[in-house]
Design a protein around this motif. Structure first.
Motif, PDB file in Angstrom:
ATOM      1  N   ARG A  98     109.427  -5.176  39.016  1.00 21.10           N
ATOM      2  CA  ARG A  98     108.752  -6.448  38.716  1.00 21.10           C
ATOM      3  C   ARG A  98     108.819  -7.460  39.846  1.00 21.10           C
ATOM      4  O   ARG A  98     107.784  -8.057  40.200  1.00 21.10           O
ATOM      5  N   PRO A  99     109.967  -7.690  40.463  1.00 19.49           N
ATOM      6  CA  PRO A  99     109.964  -8.641  41.588  1.00 19.49           C
ATOM      7  C   PRO A  99     109.329  -8.081  42.863  1.00 19.49           C
ATOM      8  O   PRO A  99     109.181  -8.817  43.839  1.00 19.49           O
ATOM      9  N   LEU A 100     108.952  -6.791  42.851  1.00 17.10           N
ATOM     10  CA  LEU A 100     108.382  -6.155  44.039  1.00 17.10           C
ATOM     11  C   LEU A 100     106.857  -6.044  43.973  1.00 17.10           C
ATOM     12  O   LEU A 100     106.257  -5.392  44.835  1.00 17.10           O
ATOM     13  N   LEU A 101     106.239  -6.668  42.988  1.00 13.73           N
ATOM     14  CA  LEU A 101     104.800  -6.475  42.770  1.00 13.73           C
ATOM     15  C   LEU A 101     103.984  -6.796  44.013  1.00 13.73           C
ATOM     16  O   LEU A 101     103.049  -6.063  44.359  1.00 13.73           O
ATOM     17  N   SER A 102     104.318  -7.863  44.717  1.00 11.45           N
ATOM     18  CA  SER A 102     103.527  -8.258  45.893  1.00 11.45           C
ATOM     19  C   SER A 102     103.610  -7.212  46.999  1.00 11.45           C
ATOM     20  O   SER A 102     102.700  -7.110  47.830  1.00 11.45           O
ATOM     21  N   GLN A 103     104.700  -6.425  47.038  1.00 11.71           N
ATOM     22  CA  GLN A 103     104.820  -5.357  48.035  1.00 11.71           C
ATOM     23  C   GLN A 103     104.140  -4.074  47.571  1.00 11.71           C
ATOM     24  O   GLN A 103     103.728  -3.257  48.394  1.00 11.71           O
ATOM     25  N   ILE A 104     104.021  -3.902  46.274  1.00 11.29           N
ATOM     26  CA  ILE A 104     103.432  -2.682  45.729  1.00 11.29           C
ATOM     27  C   ILE A 104     101.923  -2.681  45.891  1.00 11.29           C
ATOM     28  O   ILE A 104     101.325  -1.668  46.255  1.00 11.29           O
ATOM     29  N   ILE A 105     101.288  -3.804  45.633  1.00 13.76           N
ATOM     30  CA  ILE A 105      99.826  -3.878  45.622  1.00 13.76           C
ATOM     31  C   ILE A 105      99.274  -4.154  47.017  1.00 13.76           C
ATOM     32  O   ILE A 105      99.987  -4.594  47.917  1.00 13.76           O
ATOM     33  N   LEU A 106      97.984  -3.899  47.181  1.00 14.15           N
ATOM     34  CA  LEU A 106      97.231  -4.328  48.364  1.00 14.15           C
ATOM     35  C   LEU A 106      96.251  -5.390  47.874  1.00 14.15           C
ATOM     36  O   LEU A 106      95.223  -5.067  47.271  1.00 14.15           O
ATOM     37  N   SER A 107      96.585  -6.641  48.102  1.00 16.19           N
ATOM     38  CA  SER A 107      95.770  -7.723  47.556  1.00 16.19           C
ATOM     39  C   SER A 107      94.463  -7.915  48.320  1.00 16.19           C
ATOM     40  O   SER A 107      93.466  -8.389  47.761  1.00 16.19           O
ATOM     41  N   ASP A 108      94.444  -7.511  49.600  1.00 18.88           N
ATOM     42  CA  ASP A 108      93.245  -7.683  50.423  1.00 18.88           C
ATOM     43  C   ASP A 108      92.591  -6.323  50.656  1.00 18.88           C
ATOM     44  O   ASP A 108      93.059  -5.533  51.487  1.00 18.88           O
ATOM     45  N   PRO A 109      91.486  -6.013  49.973  1.00 16.68           N
ATOM     46  CA  PRO A 109      90.857  -4.696  50.152  1.00 16.68           C
ATOM     47  C   PRO A 109      90.285  -4.489  51.542  1.00 16.68           C
ATOM     48  O   PRO A 109      90.117  -3.346  51.985  1.00 16.68           O
ATOM     49  N   GLU A 284     100.294  -6.722  34.426  1.00 18.98           N
ATOM     50  CA  GLU A 284     100.151  -7.501  35.643  1.00 18.98           C
ATOM     51  C   GLU A 284      99.608  -6.656  36.793  1.00 18.98           C
ATOM     52  O   GLU A 284      98.808  -7.121  37.600  1.00 18.98           O
ATOM     53  N   LEU A 285     100.048  -5.388  36.844  1.00 12.76           N
ATOM     54  CA  LEU A 285      99.622  -4.493  37.920  1.00 12.76           C
ATOM     55  C   LEU A 285      98.188  -4.015  37.725  1.00 12.76           C
ATOM     56  O   LEU A 285      97.404  -3.964  38.684  1.00 12.76           O
ATOM     57  N   LEU A 286      97.843  -3.654  36.492  1.00  9.30           N
ATOM     58  CA  LEU A 286      96.548  -3.040  36.220  1.00  9.30           C
ATOM     59  C   LEU A 286      95.479  -4.122  36.075  1.00  9.30           C
ATOM     60  O   LEU A 286      94.992  -4.424  34.984  1.00  9.30           O
ATOM     61  N   HIS A 287      95.123  -4.684  37.215  1.00 10.70           N
ATOM     62  CA  HIS A 287      94.170  -5.789  37.256  1.00 10.70           C
ATOM     63  C   HIS A 287      93.076  -5.446  38.266  1.00 10.70           C
ATOM     64  O   HIS A 287      93.361  -4.901  39.336  1.00 10.70           O
ATOM     65  N   PRO A 288      91.813  -5.755  37.963  1.00 14.11           N
ATOM     66  CA  PRO A 288      90.720  -5.397  38.894  1.00 14.11           C
ATOM     67  C   PRO A 288      90.817  -6.073  40.249  1.00 14.11           C
ATOM     68  O   PRO A 288      90.158  -5.638  41.194  1.00 14.11           O
ATOM     69  N   HIS A 289      91.632  -7.131  40.376  1.00 13.69           N
ATOM     70  CA  HIS A 289      91.836  -7.724  41.702  1.00 13.69           C
ATOM     71  C   HIS A 289      92.695  -6.821  42.586  1.00 13.69           C
ATOM     72  O   HIS A 289      92.665  -6.946  43.811  1.00 13.69           O
ATOM     73  N   TYR A 290      93.456  -5.915  41.964  1.00 16.34           N
ATOM     74  CA  TYR A 290      94.377  -5.057  42.709  1.00 16.34           C
ATOM     75  C   TYR A 290      93.940  -3.596  42.745  1.00 16.34           C
ATOM     76  O   TYR A 290      94.363  -2.853  43.633  1.00 16.34           O
ATOM     77  N   LEU A 291      93.131  -3.176  41.789  1.00 20.37           N
ATOM     78  CA  LEU A 291      92.803  -1.757  41.649  1.00 20.37           C
ATOM     79  C   LEU A 291      91.323  -1.551  41.383  1.00 20.37           C
ATOM     80  O   LEU A 291      90.690  -2.373  40.698  1.00 20.37           O
ATOM     81  N   GLU A 292      90.772  -0.468  41.939  1.00 17.81           N
ATOM     82  CA  GLU A 292      89.406  -0.048  41.614  1.00 17.81           C
ATOM     83  C   GLU A 292      89.382   1.260  40.828  1.00 17.81           C
ATOM     84  O   GLU A 292      88.440   1.517  40.086  1.00 17.81           O
ATOM     85  N   LYS A 293      90.438   2.086  40.984  1.00 21.37           N
ATOM     86  CA  LYS A 293      90.459   3.405  40.345  1.00 21.37           C
ATOM     87  C   LYS A 293      91.839   3.660  39.742  1.00 21.37           C
ATOM     88  O   LYS A 293      92.860   3.196  40.265  1.00 21.37           O
ATOM     89  N   ILE A 294      91.855   4.432  38.670  1.00 24.35           N
ATOM     90  CA  ILE A 294      93.092   4.982  38.115  1.00 24.35           C
ATOM     91  C   ILE A 294      92.863   6.472  37.900  1.00 24.35           C
ATOM     92  O   ILE A 294      91.888   6.861  37.256  1.00 24.35           O
ATOM     93  N   ILE A 295      93.738   7.307  38.463  1.00 19.98           N
ATOM     94  CA  ILE A 295      93.687   8.749  38.226  1.00 19.98           C
ATOM     95  C   ILE A 295      94.891   9.112  37.375  1.00 19.98           C
ATOM     96  O   ILE A 295      96.032   8.946  37.794  1.00 19.98           O
ATOM     97  N   SER A 296      94.616   9.581  36.180  1.00 17.76           N
ATOM     98  CA  SER A 296      95.669   9.767  35.184  1.00 17.76           C
ATOM     99  C   SER A 296      95.790  11.235  34.814  1.00 17.76           C
ATOM    100  O   SER A 296      94.909  11.797  34.163  1.00 17.76           O
ATOM    101  N   TRP A 297      96.880  11.870  35.248  1.00 19.56           N
ATOM    102  CA  TRP A 297      97.168  13.242  34.847  1.00 19.56           C
ATOM    103  C   TRP A 297      97.880  13.233  33.506  1.00 19.56           C
ATOM    104  O   TRP A 297      98.737  12.399  33.254  1.00 19.56           O
ATOM    105  N   GLY A 298      97.505  14.166  32.651  1.00 21.10           N
ATOM    106  CA  GLY A 298      98.208  14.300  31.376  1.00 21.10           C
ATOM    107  C   GLY A 298      97.641  13.457  30.269  1.00 21.10           C
ATOM    108  O   GLY A 298      98.302  13.212  29.265  1.00 21.10           O
ATOM    109  N   GLY A 299      96.407  12.964  30.414  1.00 25.72           N
ATOM    110  CA  GLY A 299      95.796  12.233  29.314  1.00 25.72           C
ATOM    111  C   GLY A 299      95.343  10.851  29.722  1.00 25.72           C
ATOM    112  O   GLY A 299      95.497  10.418  30.857  1.00 25.72           O
TER     113      GLY A 299
END
Length: 552
Positions: A98-109, A284-299
């Motif tokens: 949770r405190p690492l969110l800014s390092q996990i995401i790429l805010s600038d595409p 908080e992570l699964l936001h269209p400002h941070y992501l365009e695609k989700i690939i989900s294995w297992g359902g």
């Protein structure tokens, strides 16, 4: 009326993916004070990565297993939170994401495009192949990851080791080239490609997207394939590992980091873990400002690794690519039963399909439809059982933990001799069940349990019992494919194989009816309508383009 496989498709989640359900205990959000089952409520102490040695107990005297995060080339080590296995004994520690969110995401595409602007696919292949040479089990990193995976995976040790041995093959140059060229074409990833239109100039290009990967964890090679595909298309990737395979993706990315910690591929990968109960972090992570695609294995959206529904995400503009869960079947025509020798040969091949990865793979054949008499079906079951006990240990072995519920089900139907004929299954080694009347038993076959369903008449009738959850169909003889392919494809089948070859996937081919790499890209079109399109030379050039496009 015979019950279709739809009934059993509803049990795939429970039978195949839910069997590794875990309990999660995380710390307080503010003070980051983890409370682990069986541990005292003490502040977390840092723990060195891979300090735990296989064979040691999980007592307080032993160093804990720690899973570091790799975030865009930076390693984060901390024992903030604790994950427990179902038995409460096996566990690993990991940082609080949770405190690492800014390092996990790429805010600038735009940064993604800048970093890969002058990097060609051929250069990425060279980089990945060099990293692949560091992914063999000769590497201490991979050996330790494999050792720790034994504690969490449902796969027996020999099968797990066999899956790890496939990882450097995935990262070999021939495999990487086949992946990208068969499914996309590197020219579309390296620049704009003109299309053969007669009245305009049209170009298209494939761009990598900011993508979140939910890995299923059923086999380590899944992580390798996911990460290889993602790197080749120049995507930005957040990889959530599964609790039944927490270390493979980390080891793969660490091998890349060893080759070049500043390579764009490394800087656009984050590998981490969070429990499915951490819904606030996921929202908080699964936001269209941070992501365009989700690939989900297992359902849908991570299967058992997430609690969120993907409907709202798609409405918000995030493309969700859900892969599975599925199961596979075999269809054997009457030619397989014309002699005992032929029956034995066929059973030796279908045993390989059934036992692959100890049925942890969606390509494992769990239901065998046989055009045979009841007596032939019983003999086939005996031969199939025998061959399933004698296979390459890297592909199939004695099930690691045979469920007591499945054992009870086998014991229950064993006494119903007029309905079922059961071969084996008394020692947790797997079994073959013949449904004498064609009615499915009330359980989903896992852990090397196969259900044989005899039938008489036209094999096309099997299509009535097929559901879209069916992935692969092994067919014998080959001539039977021609009359079955269209009707089975209409029922949702994704792949047809010659029996004995379910593990021999075509590199770069469709998976679960999806070309994953193409779907994972953002395909952009550039059209120009200028006055020069009326010039004679332009029309001649376009005619030549159209002709060569369709002929060659």
């Amino acid at each position: 009326m015979k019950r279709s496989l739809f009934f059993h498709s509803q049990r795939v989640y429970q039978g195949l993916y839910f069997q590794e359900e875990r309990r999660e205990v995380d710390g307080h959000r503010g003070g980051l004070r983890p409370v682990c089952i069986g541990k005292s409520d003490e502040p977390a102490e840092p723990c060195p990565r891979f300090s735990y040695h296989v064979g040691m107990s999980n007592s307080s005297s032993a160093s804990p297993i720690c899973l570091p995060f790799l975030l865009r080339g930076q390693e984060i080590q901390s024992a903030d939170l604790c994950h427990h296995g179902r038995d409460g004994q096996v566990q690993f520690h990991y940082p609080d994401p949770r405190p690492l969110l800014s390092q996990i995401i790429l805010s600038d595409p735009i940064q993604l495009q800048r970093d890969f602007a002058h990097v060609y696919v051929s250069e990425i292949i060279d980089f990945l192949a060099e990293a692949g040479r560091c992914m063999t089990l000769d590497s201490e990193r991979m050996r330790q990851a494999c050792h720790f995976s034994k504690l969490f995976s449902a796969l027996p040790a020999s099968v797990l080791k066999g899956s790890y041995e496939l990882i450097p093959i995935v990262f070999s140059k021939p495999a990487l080239r086949a992946l990208v060229e068969n499914e996309i074409g590197s020219k579309y990833l390296d620049g704009w490609v003109e299309l053969p239109y007669a009245d305009k100039v049209a170009r298209r290009r494939a761009y990598g997207a900011r993508t979140l990967h939910f890995l299923s964890g059923n086999a380590p090679v899944v992580a390798a394939l996911s990460m290889a595909r993602a790197a080749l298309i120049k995507a930005d990737n957040i990889v959530k590992v599964a609790p039944n395979d927490p270390f493979t993706a980390w080891a793969i990315l660490d091998a890349m980091r060893e080759v070049d910690p500043n390579h764009p591929v490394v800087r656009h990968f984050s590998v981490l873990y969070w429990p499915k109960e951490m819904a606030d972090f996921e929202r908080e992570l699964l936001h269209p400002h941070y992501l365009e695609k989700i690939i989900s294995w297992g359902g849908a959206l991570g299967g058992v690794n997430s609690t969120l529904n993907h409907g709202n995400l798609q409405a918000a503009g995030i493309d969700v690519i859900a892969l599975g869960p599925k199961f596979s079947i075999s269809i054997l025509g009457e030619q397989a039963f014309r002699s005992h020798a032929e029956m034995d040969r066929v059973a030796s091949l279908t045993a390989r399909d059934a036992g692959s990865f100890n049925m942890e793979s969606c390509g494992s054949s769990r239901f065998h439809f046989v055009q045979a008499t009841p007596e032939q079906a019983r003999e086939y079951a005996r031969l199939l059982y025998q061959h399933m006990q004698d296979q390459d240990p890297a592909l199939s072995a004695l099930p690691k933990n045979f469920p007591s519920e499945l054992q009870d089900e086998l014991n229950s139907i064993r006494v119903q001799e007029d309905l079922y004929h059961v071969v084996g299954g008394e020692q947790g080694e797997g079994a073959v069940v013949v449904a004498m009347g064609g009615d499915l038993p009330d359980f989903f076959p896992t852990h090397k349990v196969v259900i044989v369903l005899p039938f008489q008449g036209d094999p096309v009738q099997v299509a009535e019992r097929i559901h879209p959850s069916t992935q692969t169909v092994g067919i014998y003889p080959e001539s039977l494919k021609e009359c079955l392919r269209d009707v089975l494809a209409a029922r949702g089948v994704c792949r047809f194989i010659s029996i004995g070859h379910t593990v021999d996937y075509t590199v770069g081919g469709p998976f679960n009816s999806t070309e994953i790499m193409r779907r994972a890209c953002r395909w952009i079109l550039d059209e120009s309508h200028s006055p020069e399109v009326t010039l004679p030379w332009f029309k001649v050039r376009k005619a030549w383009q159209i002709l060569t496009h369709h002929l060659f």
